[in-house]
Design an enzyme around this catalytic site. Structure first.
Site, mmCIF file in Angstrom:
data_model
loop_
_atom_site.group_PDB
_atom_site.id
_atom_site.type_symbol
_atom_site.label_atom_id
_atom_site.label_comp_id
_atom_site.label_asym_id
_atom_site.label_seq_id
_atom_site.Cartn_x
_atom_site.Cartn_y
_atom_site.Cartn_z
ATOM 1 N N ALA A 1 0.863 -1.196 0.000
ATOM 2 C CA ALA A 1 0.000 0.000 0.000
ATOM 3 C C ALA A 1 0.889 1.233 0.000
ATOM 4 O O ALA A 1 0.745 2.137 0.832
ATOM 5 C CB ALA A 1 -0.960 -0.014 1.193
ATOM 6 N N HIS B 1 3.070 4.600 -0.677
ATOM 7 C CA HIS B 1 2.776 6.009 -0.944
ATOM 8 C C HIS B 1 4.099 6.754 -1.069
ATOM 9 O O HIS B 1 5.184 6.135 -1.035
ATOM 10 C CB HIS B 1 1.886 6.587 0.160
ATOM 11 C CG HIS B 1 2.398 6.296 1.552
ATOM 12 N ND1 HIS B 1 3.596 6.784 2.037
ATOM 13 C CD2 HIS B 1 1.877 5.535 2.557
ATOM 14 C CE1 HIS B 1 3.781 6.368 3.277
ATOM 15 N NE2 HIS B 1 2.763 5.598 3.607
ATOM 16 N N HIS C 1 7.008 5.853 1.270
ATOM 17 C CA HIS C 1 7.807 4.673 0.899
ATOM 18 C C HIS C 1 8.696 4.998 -0.300
ATOM 19 O O HIS C 1 9.853 4.570 -0.363
ATOM 20 C CB HIS C 1 6.893 3.502 0.525
ATOM 21 C CG HIS C 1 5.998 3.037 1.621
ATOM 22 N ND1 HIS C 1 4.648 3.280 1.627
ATOM 23 C CD2 HIS C 1 6.264 2.338 2.756
ATOM 24 C CE1 HIS C 1 4.104 2.743 2.708
ATOM 25 N NE2 HIS C 1 5.059 2.178 3.414
ATOM 26 N N GLY D 1 11.219 4.628 7.930
ATOM 27 C CA GLY D 1 10.699 5.985 8.054
ATOM 28 C C GLY D 1 10.611 6.419 9.514
ATOM 29 O O GLY D 1 10.213 5.630 10.379
ATOM 30 N N LYS E 1 8.466 8.217 10.738
ATOM 31 C CA LYS E 1 7.074 8.350 11.194
ATOM 32 C C LYS E 1 6.753 7.327 12.284
ATOM 33 O O LYS E 1 6.057 7.620 13.232
ATOM 34 C CB LYS E 1 6.109 8.183 10.016
ATOM 35 C CG LYS E 1 4.781 8.827 10.293
ATOM 36 C CD LYS E 1 3.644 8.062 9.707
ATOM 37 C CE LYS E 1 3.165 7.053 10.684
ATOM 38 N NZ LYS E 1 2.203 6.139 10.234
ATOM 39 N N GLN F 1 9.065 2.240 16.376
ATOM 40 C CA GLN F 1 9.529 1.082 15.602
ATOM 41 C C GLN F 1 11.025 1.220 15.283
ATOM 42 O O GLN F 1 11.775 0.247 15.350
ATOM 43 C CB GLN F 1 8.717 0.957 14.324
ATOM 44 C CG GLN F 1 9.251 -0.084 13.347
ATOM 45 C CD GLN F 1 8.300 -0.346 12.200
ATOM 46 O OE1 GLN F 1 7.366 -1.101 12.347
ATOM 47 N NE2 GLN F 1 8.541 0.278 11.053
ATOM 48 N N LEU G 1 2.148 11.035 5.917
ATOM 49 C CA LEU G 1 1.652 9.998 5.012
ATOM 50 C C LEU G 1 1.655 8.651 5.740
ATOM 51 O O LEU G 1 2.599 8.317 6.445
ATOM 52 C CB LEU G 1 2.527 9.908 3.757
ATOM 53 C CG LEU G 1 2.525 11.111 2.819
ATOM 54 C CD1 LEU G 1 3.146 10.733 1.485
ATOM 55 C CD2 LEU G 1 1.127 11.659 2.605
ATOM 56 N N SER G 2 0.577 7.904 5.544
ATOM 57 C CA SER G 2 0.438 6.580 6.151
ATOM 58 C C SER G 2 -0.520 5.787 5.270
ATOM 59 O O SER G 2 -1.495 6.353 4.745
ATOM 60 C CB SER G 2 -0.162 6.721 7.555
ATOM 61 O OG SER G 2 -0.699 5.480 7.978
ATOM 62 N N ARG H 1 -2.645 3.934 6.299
ATOM 63 C CA ARG H 1 -3.947 3.934 6.994
ATOM 64 C C ARG H 1 -4.747 5.211 6.745
ATOM 65 O O ARG H 1 -5.937 5.250 7.051
ATOM 66 C CB ARG H 1 -3.737 3.715 8.493
ATOM 67 C CG ARG H 1 -3.234 2.303 8.783
ATOM 68 C CD ARG H 1 -3.267 1.952 10.253
ATOM 69 N NE ARG H 1 -3.096 0.521 10.454
ATOM 70 C CZ ARG H 1 -1.945 -0.067 10.819
ATOM 71 N NH1 ARG H 1 -0.860 0.644 11.022
ATOM 72 N NH2 ARG H 1 -1.887 -1.376 10.966
HETATM 73 O O1 PAF Z 1 6.676 -0.295 9.016
HETATM 74 C C1 PAF Z 1 6.188 -1.286 8.439
HETATM 75 O O2 PAF Z 1 5.655 -1.195 7.339
HETATM 76 C C2 PAF Z 1 6.264 -2.647 9.113
HETATM 77 O O3 PAF Z 1 6.120 -2.525 10.490
HETATM 78 C C3 PAF Z 1 7.540 -3.423 8.751
HETATM 79 C C4 PAF Z 1 8.788 -2.731 9.256
HETATM 80 C C5 PAF Z 1 7.631 -3.610 7.243
HETATM 81 C C6 PAF Z 1 7.489 -4.813 9.402
HETATM 82 O O4 PAF Z 1 6.376 -5.544 8.960
#
Ligand code: PAF
Length: 293
Positions: A44, A46, A49, A159, A161, A165, A196-197, A199
Protein backbone atom coordinates in the site's frame (compact mmCIF):
# COMPACT_ATOMS: atom_id res chain seq x y z
CA UNK A 1 -4.70 18.07 -4.51
CA UNK A 2 -1.20 17.74 -6.03
CA UNK A 3 -0.69 15.44 -9.00
CA UNK A 4 2.39 13.25 -9.13
CA UNK A 5 4.43 13.55 -12.34
CA UNK A 6 6.11 10.25 -13.09
CA UNK A 7 8.84 9.57 -15.64
CA UNK A 8 7.46 8.00 -18.84
CA UNK A 9 9.47 4.79 -19.01
CA UNK A 10 10.11 3.27 -15.63
CA UNK A 11 12.03 0.04 -15.28
CA UNK A 12 10.09 -2.88 -13.81
CA UNK A 13 11.39 -4.46 -10.63
CA UNK A 14 11.80 -8.22 -10.63
CA UNK A 15 9.30 -9.81 -8.24
CA UNK A 16 10.84 -12.56 -6.13
CA UNK A 17 8.77 -14.61 -3.69
CA UNK A 18 11.30 -17.25 -2.60
CA UNK A 19 13.47 -16.13 0.35
CA UNK A 20 16.37 -18.31 -0.81
CA UNK A 21 16.26 -16.78 -4.30
CA UNK A 22 16.33 -13.17 -3.04
CA UNK A 23 19.08 -14.08 -0.61
CA UNK A 24 21.18 -15.60 -3.41
CA UNK A 25 20.62 -12.51 -5.59
CA UNK A 26 21.65 -10.12 -2.82
CA UNK A 27 24.68 -12.20 -1.83
CA UNK A 28 25.79 -12.32 -5.50
CA UNK A 29 25.33 -8.57 -5.94
CA UNK A 30 27.38 -7.81 -2.83
CA UNK A 31 30.06 -10.33 -3.85
CA UNK A 32 30.34 -8.40 -7.12
CA UNK A 33 31.07 -5.26 -5.09
CA UNK A 34 27.59 -3.74 -5.29
CA UNK A 35 26.10 -1.95 -2.29
CA UNK A 36 22.58 -3.20 -1.61
CA UNK A 37 19.86 -1.20 0.16
CA UNK A 38 16.71 -2.73 1.64
CA UNK A 39 13.34 -1.10 2.35
CA UNK A 40 10.97 -3.37 4.35
CA UNK A 41 7.28 -2.47 3.82
CA UNK A 42 3.79 -3.91 4.09
CA UNK A 43 2.80 -2.52 0.69
CA UNK A 44 0.00 0.00 0.00
CA UNK A 45 2.90 2.22 -0.91
CA UNK A 46 2.78 6.01 -0.94
CA UNK A 47 5.23 8.86 -1.41
CA UNK A 48 6.74 8.16 2.01
CA UNK A 49 7.81 4.67 0.90
CA UNK A 50 8.92 6.09 -2.46
CA UNK A 51 11.20 8.52 -0.61
CA UNK A 52 12.81 5.59 1.27
CA UNK A 53 13.40 3.74 -2.01
CA UNK A 54 14.73 6.94 -3.60
CA UNK A 55 17.13 7.53 -0.72
CA UNK A 56 18.30 3.90 -0.93
CA UNK A 57 18.75 4.39 -4.67
CA UNK A 58 21.03 7.39 -4.18
CA UNK A 59 23.18 5.58 -1.61
CA UNK A 60 23.23 2.04 -3.03
CA UNK A 61 23.78 0.26 -6.36
CA UNK A 62 20.77 -2.05 -5.98
CA UNK A 63 17.58 -1.65 -3.97
CA UNK A 64 15.28 -4.40 -2.65
CA UNK A 65 11.81 -3.53 -1.32
CA UNK A 66 9.89 -6.20 0.57
CA UNK A 67 6.11 -6.24 0.53
CA UNK A 68 4.64 -8.47 3.20
CA UNK A 69 1.59 -7.79 5.39
CA UNK A 70 2.96 -9.34 8.54
CA UNK A 71 0.22 -11.15 10.50
CA UNK A 72 2.13 -11.34 13.78
CA UNK A 73 2.25 -7.58 14.31
CA UNK A 74 -1.55 -7.17 14.17
CA UNK A 75 -3.62 -7.79 17.30
CA UNK A 76 -7.07 -9.39 17.41
CA UNK A 77 -9.62 -6.95 16.02
CA UNK A 78 -6.97 -4.86 14.21
CA UNK A 79 -6.94 -4.22 10.46
CA UNK A 80 -4.94 -7.22 9.16
CA UNK A 81 -7.80 -8.43 6.93
CA UNK A 82 -8.65 -5.04 5.49
CA UNK A 83 -5.03 -3.81 5.16
CA UNK A 84 -4.79 -2.70 1.49
CA UNK A 85 -3.00 -5.17 -0.79
CA UNK A 86 -2.13 -3.91 -4.27
CA UNK A 87 1.08 -5.46 -5.51
CA UNK A 88 0.76 -4.34 -9.15
CA UNK A 89 0.34 -0.65 -8.22
CA UNK A 90 3.15 -0.93 -5.68
CA UNK A 91 5.52 -2.42 -8.28
CA UNK A 92 4.68 0.38 -10.71
CA UNK A 93 5.56 2.99 -8.11
CA UNK A 94 8.80 1.21 -7.25
CA UNK A 95 9.72 0.96 -10.92
CA UNK A 96 9.76 4.75 -10.99
CA UNK A 97 12.31 4.69 -8.17
CA UNK A 98 14.63 2.28 -9.99
CA UNK A 99 14.09 -0.55 -7.50
CA UNK A 100 15.74 -3.75 -8.75
CA UNK A 101 13.87 -6.41 -6.75
CA UNK A 102 10.51 -6.59 -4.99
CA UNK A 103 10.57 -9.37 -2.43
CA UNK A 104 6.94 -10.47 -1.93
CA UNK A 105 7.08 -13.70 0.08
CA UNK A 106 4.18 -15.97 0.91
CA UNK A 107 3.35 -16.16 4.60
CA UNK A 108 4.33 -19.85 4.85
CA UNK A 109 7.91 -19.06 3.82
CA UNK A 110 8.31 -16.39 6.51
CA UNK A 111 6.38 -18.42 9.11
CA UNK A 112 7.02 -22.07 8.12
CA UNK A 113 4.66 -24.83 9.32
CA UNK A 114 5.29 -25.47 13.01
CA UNK A 115 6.88 -22.03 13.46
CA UNK A 116 7.35 -21.51 17.21
CA UNK A 117 9.98 -18.79 17.56
CA UNK A 118 9.51 -15.11 18.43
CA UNK A 119 11.87 -12.29 19.33
CA UNK A 120 10.95 -10.83 22.72
CA UNK A 121 11.51 -7.10 22.99
CA UNK A 122 11.72 -5.12 26.20
CA UNK A 123 12.66 -1.60 27.33
CA UNK A 124 11.42 1.01 24.84
CA UNK A 125 9.16 -1.59 23.19
CA UNK A 126 7.09 -1.83 26.38
CA UNK A 127 5.88 1.78 26.26
CA UNK A 128 3.32 3.67 24.11
CA UNK A 129 2.43 1.42 21.13
CA UNK A 130 3.67 -1.58 23.10
CA UNK A 131 1.09 -0.92 25.83
CA UNK A 132 -1.78 -0.22 23.47
CA UNK A 133 -0.92 -3.02 21.01
CA UNK A 134 0.44 -5.90 23.13
CA UNK A 135 2.64 -8.21 21.04
CA UNK A 136 2.94 -5.70 18.20
CA UNK A 137 6.67 -5.12 18.53
CA UNK A 138 7.41 -8.83 19.07
CA UNK A 139 5.77 -9.30 15.67
CA UNK A 140 7.71 -6.42 14.11
CA UNK A 141 11.06 -7.57 15.53
CA UNK A 142 10.44 -11.17 14.49
CA UNK A 143 9.51 -10.34 10.92
CA UNK A 144 12.24 -7.72 10.48
CA UNK A 145 14.84 -10.22 11.70
CA UNK A 146 13.50 -12.87 9.27
CA UNK A 147 13.44 -10.34 6.44
CA UNK A 148 17.04 -9.37 7.23
CA UNK A 149 17.96 -13.07 6.94
CA UNK A 150 16.35 -13.27 3.52
CA UNK A 151 17.74 -9.91 2.37
CA UNK A 152 21.30 -9.60 3.75
CA UNK A 153 21.70 -6.03 2.53
CA UNK A 154 24.30 -3.45 3.52
CA UNK A 155 21.72 -1.06 4.93
CA UNK A 156 17.98 -1.02 5.67
CA UNK A 157 15.84 2.12 5.46
CA UNK A 158 12.96 2.95 7.82
CA UNK A 159 10.70 5.99 8.05
CA UNK A 160 10.89 8.23 11.12
CA UNK A 161 7.07 8.35 11.19
CA UNK A 162 7.08 5.09 13.15
CA UNK A 163 9.59 6.47 15.66
CA UNK A 164 9.11 3.77 18.27
CA UNK A 165 9.53 1.08 15.60
CA UNK A 166 12.88 2.61 14.59
CA UNK A 167 13.99 2.53 18.24
CA UNK A 168 12.95 -1.12 18.62
CA UNK A 169 14.64 -2.17 15.36
CA UNK A 170 17.89 -0.35 16.19
CA UNK A 171 17.92 -1.94 19.66
CA UNK A 172 17.37 -5.41 18.16
CA UNK A 173 20.12 -4.94 15.55
CA UNK A 174 22.53 -3.87 18.26
CA UNK A 175 21.52 -6.54 20.80
CA UNK A 176 21.64 -9.41 18.29
CA UNK A 177 24.69 -8.06 16.46
CA UNK A 178 22.89 -8.20 13.12
CA UNK A 179 25.27 -7.27 10.28
CA UNK A 180 23.19 -4.53 8.68
CA UNK A 181 23.21 -0.73 8.89
CA UNK A 182 20.00 1.13 9.79
CA UNK A 183 19.12 4.45 8.19
CA UNK A 184 16.16 6.51 9.45
CA UNK A 185 14.58 8.83 6.87
CA UNK A 186 12.34 11.89 7.37
CA UNK A 187 8.55 11.67 7.52
CA UNK A 188 6.82 12.78 4.32
CA UNK A 189 3.73 14.93 4.87
CA UNK A 190 0.68 16.18 3.02
CA UNK A 191 0.67 19.96 2.38
CA UNK A 192 -1.38 20.49 5.58
CA UNK A 193 1.13 18.49 7.63
CA UNK A 194 -0.64 15.12 7.94
CA UNK A 195 2.02 12.41 7.94
CA UNK A 196 1.65 10.00 5.01
CA UNK A 197 0.44 6.58 6.15
CA UNK A 198 -1.19 3.66 4.36
CA UNK A 199 -3.95 3.93 6.99
CA UNK A 200 -4.90 7.48 5.87
CA UNK A 201 -6.88 5.71 3.12
CA UNK A 202 -9.37 4.56 5.78
CA UNK A 203 -10.32 8.15 6.76
CA UNK A 204 -13.63 9.65 5.66
CA UNK A 205 -13.37 13.19 4.18
CA UNK A 206 -14.44 14.67 7.55
CA UNK A 207 -11.94 12.53 9.48
CA UNK A 208 -9.24 13.51 7.00
CA UNK A 209 -9.83 17.18 7.96
CA UNK A 210 -9.65 16.33 11.67
CA UNK A 211 -6.53 14.19 11.30
CA UNK A 212 -4.29 17.23 10.93
CA UNK A 213 -4.78 17.73 14.69
CA UNK A 214 -1.93 15.32 15.39
CA UNK A 215 0.52 17.43 13.42
CA UNK A 216 -0.89 20.61 14.94
CA UNK A 217 -0.20 19.23 18.41
CA UNK A 218 3.43 18.57 17.43
CA UNK A 219 3.88 22.13 16.18
CA UNK A 220 2.45 23.40 19.48
CA UNK A 221 4.91 21.14 21.32
CA UNK A 222 7.84 22.46 19.33
CA UNK A 223 6.91 26.09 19.94
CA UNK A 224 6.44 25.60 23.70
CA UNK A 225 9.63 23.54 23.92
CA UNK A 226 11.54 26.42 22.31
CA UNK A 227 9.88 28.82 24.78
CA UNK A 228 11.37 26.76 27.63
CA UNK A 229 7.95 25.66 28.93
CA UNK A 230 7.95 22.71 31.37
CA UNK A 231 7.27 19.26 29.97
CA UNK A 232 3.92 18.74 31.73
CA UNK A 233 2.46 21.99 30.36
CA UNK A 234 3.68 21.07 26.87
CA UNK A 235 2.00 17.67 27.13
CA UNK A 236 -1.23 19.32 28.34
CA UNK A 237 -1.16 21.69 25.34
CA UNK A 238 -0.57 18.75 22.98
CA UNK A 239 -3.57 16.91 24.42
CA UNK A 240 -5.72 20.04 24.06
CA UNK A 241 -4.70 20.48 20.39
CA UNK A 242 -5.61 16.86 19.63
CA UNK A 243 -8.90 16.98 21.46
CA UNK A 244 -9.80 20.29 19.79
CA UNK A 245 -10.06 18.27 16.55
CA UNK A 246 -12.21 15.59 18.25
CA UNK A 247 -9.49 12.98 17.87
CA UNK A 248 -9.76 10.32 20.62
CA UNK A 249 -6.40 10.62 22.33
CA UNK A 250 -4.25 7.56 23.03
CA UNK A 251 -1.18 9.46 24.19
CA UNK A 252 0.73 12.73 23.83
CA UNK A 253 4.14 12.69 25.48
CA UNK A 254 7.60 14.23 25.43
CA UNK A 255 10.26 11.62 26.14
CA UNK A 256 13.87 10.68 25.57
CA UNK A 257 14.25 9.81 21.85
CA UNK A 258 16.22 6.59 22.51
CA UNK A 259 14.91 5.11 25.77
CA UNK A 260 11.39 6.57 25.34
CA UNK A 261 11.50 7.14 29.11
CA UNK A 262 10.56 10.47 30.72
CA UNK A 263 13.27 13.08 30.12
CA UNK A 264 15.90 13.04 32.81
CA UNK A 265 17.85 15.93 31.28
CA UNK A 266 15.40 18.83 31.22
CA UNK A 267 17.06 20.33 28.13
CA UNK A 268 16.58 17.27 25.92
CA UNK A 269 16.86 16.37 23.07
CA UNK A 270 13.33 14.98 23.12
CA UNK A 271 10.79 13.34 20.90
CA UNK A 272 7.14 14.34 21.00
CA UNK A 273 4.97 11.26 20.40
CA UNK A 274 1.24 11.35 19.67
CA UNK A 275 -1.42 8.79 18.82
CA UNK A 276 -5.16 9.01 18.48
CA UNK A 277 -8.21 7.51 16.83
CA UNK A 278 -10.71 8.77 14.30
CA UNK A 279 -13.55 6.29 13.92
CA UNK A 280 -11.87 2.89 13.61
CA UNK A 281 -8.57 4.35 12.33
CA UNK A 282 -5.54 4.78 14.58
CA UNK A 283 -2.93 7.33 13.58
CA UNK A 284 0.47 8.09 15.09
CA UNK A 285 2.99 10.86 14.54
CA UNK A 286 6.05 12.38 16.20
CA UNK A 287 8.54 15.22 16.07
CA UNK A 288 12.15 15.33 17.24
CA UNK A 289 12.94 18.38 19.37
CA UNK A 290 16.53 19.61 19.44
CA UNK A 291 18.23 20.12 22.80
CA UNK A 292 17.32 23.48 24.31
CA UNK A 293 19.86 25.59 26.16
O1 PAF B 1 6.68 -0.30 9.02
C1 PAF B 1 6.19 -1.29 8.44
O2 PAF B 1 5.65 -1.20 7.34
C2 PAF B 1 6.26 -2.65 9.11
O3 PAF B 1 6.12 -2.53 10.49
C3 PAF B 1 7.54 -3.42 8.75
C4 PAF B 1 8.79 -2.73 9.26
C5 PAF B 1 7.63 -3.61 7.24
C6 PAF B 1 7.49 -4.81 9.40
O4 PAF B 1 6.38 -5.54 8.96
Amino acid sequence: MTREILPADPSTPEIVSDPQAIRAAVVAARAAGRRVGFVPTMGALHAGHASLAARAGTECDDVVVSIFVNPTQFGAGEDFDRYPRRLADDCRLLGHEGVRWVFAPESRTIYPPGDATRILVDGPARRFEGLIRPGHFEGVATVVCRLFNAVPADVAYFGAKDWQQTVVVRRMVEDLGLPIGISICPTIREPDGLALSSRNAYLSPAERQQAVGLHESLLVAEQLWRNQEPVDSIEAAMRAAIEARQIRLDYAALVDPVSLEPLDVAGGPAVALVAGRLGSTRLIDNRLLAARG
